[in-house]
Scaffold this motif. Structure first.
Motif, PDB file in Angstrom:
ATOM      1  N   UNK A  55     -29.121  12.585  47.938  1.00 50.55           N
ATOM      2  CA  UNK A  55     -29.608  11.204  47.870  1.00 50.55           C
ATOM      3  C   UNK A  55     -28.808  10.295  48.797  1.00 50.55           C
ATOM      4  N   UNK A  56     -29.273   9.055  48.959  1.00 52.77           N
ATOM      5  CA  UNK A  56     -28.716   8.172  49.990  1.00 52.77           C
ATOM      6  C   UNK A  56     -27.228   7.880  49.827  1.00 52.77           C
ATOM      7  N   UNK A  57     -26.683   7.910  48.620  1.00 49.69           N
ATOM      8  CA  UNK A  57     -25.252   7.676  48.431  1.00 49.69           C
ATOM      9  C   UNK A  57     -24.459   8.977  48.379  1.00 49.69           C
ATOM     10  N   UNK A  58     -25.145  10.108  48.484  1.00 50.99           N
ATOM     11  CA  UNK A  58     -24.502  11.403  48.339  1.00 50.99           C
ATOM     12  C   UNK A  58     -23.798  11.870  49.595  1.00 50.99           C
ATOM     13  N   UNK A  59     -22.853  12.793  49.378  1.00 53.39           N
ATOM     14  CA  UNK A  59     -22.081  13.359  50.478  1.00 53.39           C
ATOM     15  C   UNK A  59     -21.903  14.851  50.216  1.00 53.39           C
ATOM     16  N   UNK A  60     -22.294  15.675  51.179  1.00 60.73           N
ATOM     17  CA  UNK A  60     -22.165  17.123  51.044  1.00 60.73           C
ATOM     18  C   UNK A  60     -21.537  17.695  52.298  1.00 60.73           C
ATOM     19  N   UNK A  61     -20.443  18.431  52.102  1.00 60.18           N
ATOM     20  CA  UNK A  61     -19.805  19.156  53.186  1.00 60.18           C
ATOM     21  C   UNK A  61     -19.816  20.623  52.792  1.00 60.18           C
ATOM     22  N   UNK A  62     -20.676  21.386  53.424  1.00 60.82           N
ATOM     23  CA  UNK A  62     -20.808  22.802  53.099  1.00 60.82           C
ATOM     24  C   UNK A  62     -22.174  23.316  53.489  1.00 60.82           C
ATOM     25  N   UNK A  63     -22.338  24.617  53.393  1.00 64.15           N
ATOM     26  CA  UNK A  63     -23.595  25.252  53.765  1.00 64.15           C
ATOM     27  C   UNK A  63     -24.564  25.257  52.591  1.00 64.15           C
ATOM     28  N   UNK A  64     -25.864  25.220  52.915  1.00 64.28           N
ATOM     29  CA  UNK A  64     -26.917  25.179  51.904  1.00 64.28           C
ATOM     30  C   UNK A  64     -27.872  26.342  52.125  1.00 64.28           C
ATOM     31  N   UNK A  65     -28.187  27.046  51.043  1.00 65.57           N
ATOM     32  CA  UNK A  65     -29.211  28.089  51.056  1.00 65.57           C
ATOM     33  C   UNK A  65     -30.201  27.709  49.965  1.00 65.57           C
ATOM     34  N   UNK A  66     -31.473  27.469  50.357  1.00 62.36           N
ATOM     35  CA  UNK A  66     -32.483  27.045  49.377  1.00 62.36           C
ATOM     36  C   UNK A  66     -33.879  27.248  49.965  1.00 62.36           C
ATOM     37  N   UNK A  67     -34.901  26.971  49.135  1.00 60.63           N
ATOM     38  CA  UNK A  67     -36.280  27.020  49.614  1.00 60.63           C
ATOM     39  C   UNK A  67     -36.709  25.684  50.198  1.00 60.63           C
ATOM     40  N   UNK A  68     -36.263  24.591  49.564  1.00 57.95           N
ATOM     41  CA  UNK A  68     -36.634  23.244  50.013  1.00 57.95           C
ATOM     42  C   UNK A  68     -35.387  22.366  50.003  1.00 57.95           C
ATOM     43  N   UNK A  69     -35.314  21.428  50.954  1.00 59.85           N
ATOM     44  CA  UNK A  69     -34.183  20.507  50.995  1.00 59.85           C
ATOM     45  C   UNK A  69     -34.687  19.112  51.340  1.00 59.85           C
ATOM     46  N   UNK A  86     -33.057  28.086  55.098  1.00 61.61           N
ATOM     47  CA  UNK A  86     -34.261  27.969  54.275  1.00 61.61           C
ATOM     48  C   UNK A  86     -34.808  29.365  54.031  1.00 61.61           C
ATOM     49  N   UNK A  87     -34.958  29.701  52.764  1.00 58.69           N
ATOM     50  CA  UNK A  87     -35.471  31.027  52.410  1.00 58.69           C
ATOM     51  C   UNK A  87     -36.777  30.888  51.654  1.00 58.69           C
ATOM     52  N   UNK A  88     -37.740  31.662  52.064  1.00 64.03           N
ATOM     53  CA  UNK A  88     -39.028  31.697  51.369  1.00 64.03           C
ATOM     54  C   UNK A  88     -38.850  32.467  50.066  1.00 64.03           C
ATOM     55  N   UNK A  89     -39.741  32.265  49.091  1.00 67.02           N
ATOM     56  CA  UNK A  89     -39.595  32.963  47.806  1.00 67.02           C
ATOM     57  C   UNK A  89     -39.557  34.479  47.952  1.00 67.02           C
ATOM     58  N   UNK A  90     -40.317  35.046  48.873  1.00 66.81           N
ATOM     59  CA  UNK A  90     -40.314  36.495  49.046  1.00 66.81           C
ATOM     60  C   UNK A  90     -39.063  36.966  49.775  1.00 66.81           C
ATOM     61  N   UNK A  91     -38.437  36.085  50.554  1.00 69.83           N
ATOM     62  CA  UNK A  91     -37.241  36.466  51.299  1.00 69.83           C
ATOM     63  C   UNK A  91     -36.082  36.766  50.353  1.00 69.83           C
ATOM     64  N   UNK A  92     -36.075  36.150  49.186  1.00 70.22           N
ATOM     65  CA  UNK A  92     -34.996  36.383  48.232  1.00 70.22           C
ATOM     66  C   UNK A  92     -35.025  37.842  47.764  1.00 70.22           C
ATOM     67  N   UNK A  93     -36.226  38.392  47.608  1.00 68.14           N
ATOM     68  CA  UNK A  93     -36.350  39.778  47.153  1.00 68.14           C
ATOM     69  C   UNK A  93     -35.943  40.755  48.253  1.00 68.14           C
ATOM     70  N   UNK A  94     -36.312  40.462  49.510  1.00 68.54           N
ATOM     71  CA  UNK A  94     -36.014  41.386  50.594  1.00 68.54           C
ATOM     72  C   UNK A  94     -34.647  41.140  51.209  1.00 68.54           C
ATOM     73  N   UNK A  95     -34.104  39.944  50.996  1.00 70.29           N
ATOM     74  CA  UNK A  95     -32.797  39.621  51.546  1.00 70.29           C
ATOM     75  C   UNK A  95     -32.864  39.121  52.975  1.00 70.29           C
ATOM     76  N   UNK A  96     -34.069  38.961  53.528  1.00 72.07           N
ATOM     77  CA  UNK A  96     -34.212  38.484  54.900  1.00 72.07           C
ATOM     78  C   UNK A  96     -34.298  36.966  54.913  1.00 72.07           C
ATOM     79  N   UNK A  97     -33.805  36.385  56.018  1.00 69.45           N
ATOM     80  CA  UNK A  97     -33.916  34.936  56.175  1.00 69.45           C
ATOM     81  C   UNK A  97     -35.021  34.640  57.167  1.00 69.45           C
ATOM     82  N   UNK A  98     -35.733  33.539  56.924  1.00 68.86           N
ATOM     83  CA  UNK A  98     -36.844  33.175  57.795  1.00 68.86           C
ATOM     84  C   UNK A  98     -36.474  32.129  58.830  1.00 68.86           C
ATOM     85  N   UNK A  99     -35.380  31.449  58.661  1.00 69.34           N
ATOM     86  CA  UNK A  99     -34.999  30.435  59.637  1.00 69.34           C
ATOM     87  C   UNK A  99     -33.677  29.823  59.247  1.00 69.34           C
ATOM     88  N   UNK A 100     -32.971  29.322  60.215  1.00 66.10           N
ATOM     89  CA  UNK A 100     -31.693  28.687  59.932  1.00 66.10           C
ATOM     90  C   UNK A 100     -31.557  27.461  60.811  1.00 66.10           C
TER      91      UNK A 100
END
Length: 184
Positions: free
Chosen positions: A125-139, A153-167
């Motif tokens: 959110x607008x007052x938030x601060x994050x220093x670190x890497x993020x792995x999620x489906x949506x951000x 960003x990982x698609x729901x099926x990527x979690x099962x196969x362990x592959x990443x679709x984009x970084x």
């Protein structure tokens, strides 16, 4: 104001004929059916959070591992790891977290230093601060938020196969507030 069903007559001559007044509806106590009041519209955060939520208050400091099976609201300080898969972790405006967070959903309103892994989404959110890497489906990163780290960003099926679709590698600093470097 409550009025009796049969008000006393102010007529001095009770034997005199008067035109009867139409009967006024009254509330019958024998057949009262009370319905539950309609709740007010819930705030956006409460709609997504149908289950119980634990809270770490402003004056609490926790060092170590936080695990459980309910959502967590952090307004205090946490150092270590937070592992709440399938639940929501919210870092409140006063919250200061130095931990890796693993949850279904993470909302950052305060300060977080650590990597986030969310099976669904991350909101900064607008007052938030994050220093670190993020792995999620949506951000979602609101205007005015501070973020420095990488996004995977990982698609729901990527979690099962362990592959990443984009970084994407994103770095936002006060000097260059919207410097974005994307890698594929």
């Amino acid at each position: 104001m409550w009025k009796p069903a049969n008000p006393p007559s102010n007529n001095p001559n009770p034997n005199a004929k008067t035109t009867p007044e139409p009967e006024k509806p009254t509330m019958s106590t024998s057949q009262n059916t009370f319905s539950e009041p309609t709740p007010a519209a819930a705030p956006r955060n409460a709609i997504l959070n149908n289950q119980e939520q634990a809270t770490i208050g402003k004056s609490l400091v926790i060092k170590g591992e936080v695990t459980g099976s309910e959502s967590l609201y952090i307004d205090g300080r946490v150092e270590g790891t937070i592992h709440l898969p399938g639940n929501r972790v919210t870092v409140g405006r006063n919250g200061q977290v130095q931990a890796n967070i693993n949850a279904r959903e993470v909302v950052v309103l305060g300060k977080v230093k650590g990597n986030l892994t969310a099976s669904d989404r991350v909101d900064i959110r607008n007052e938030g601060s994050l220093t670190g890497d993020v792995v999620c489906q949506r951000i979602s990163i609101e205007d005015g938020a501070y973020f420095k780290g990488g996004i995977d960003i990982r698609k729901p099926t990527a979690k099962e196969t362990g592959a990443t679709n984009g970084a994407a590698k994103v770095e936002t600093t006060p000097e260059t507030p919207r410097a974005v470097t994307a890698t594929a």
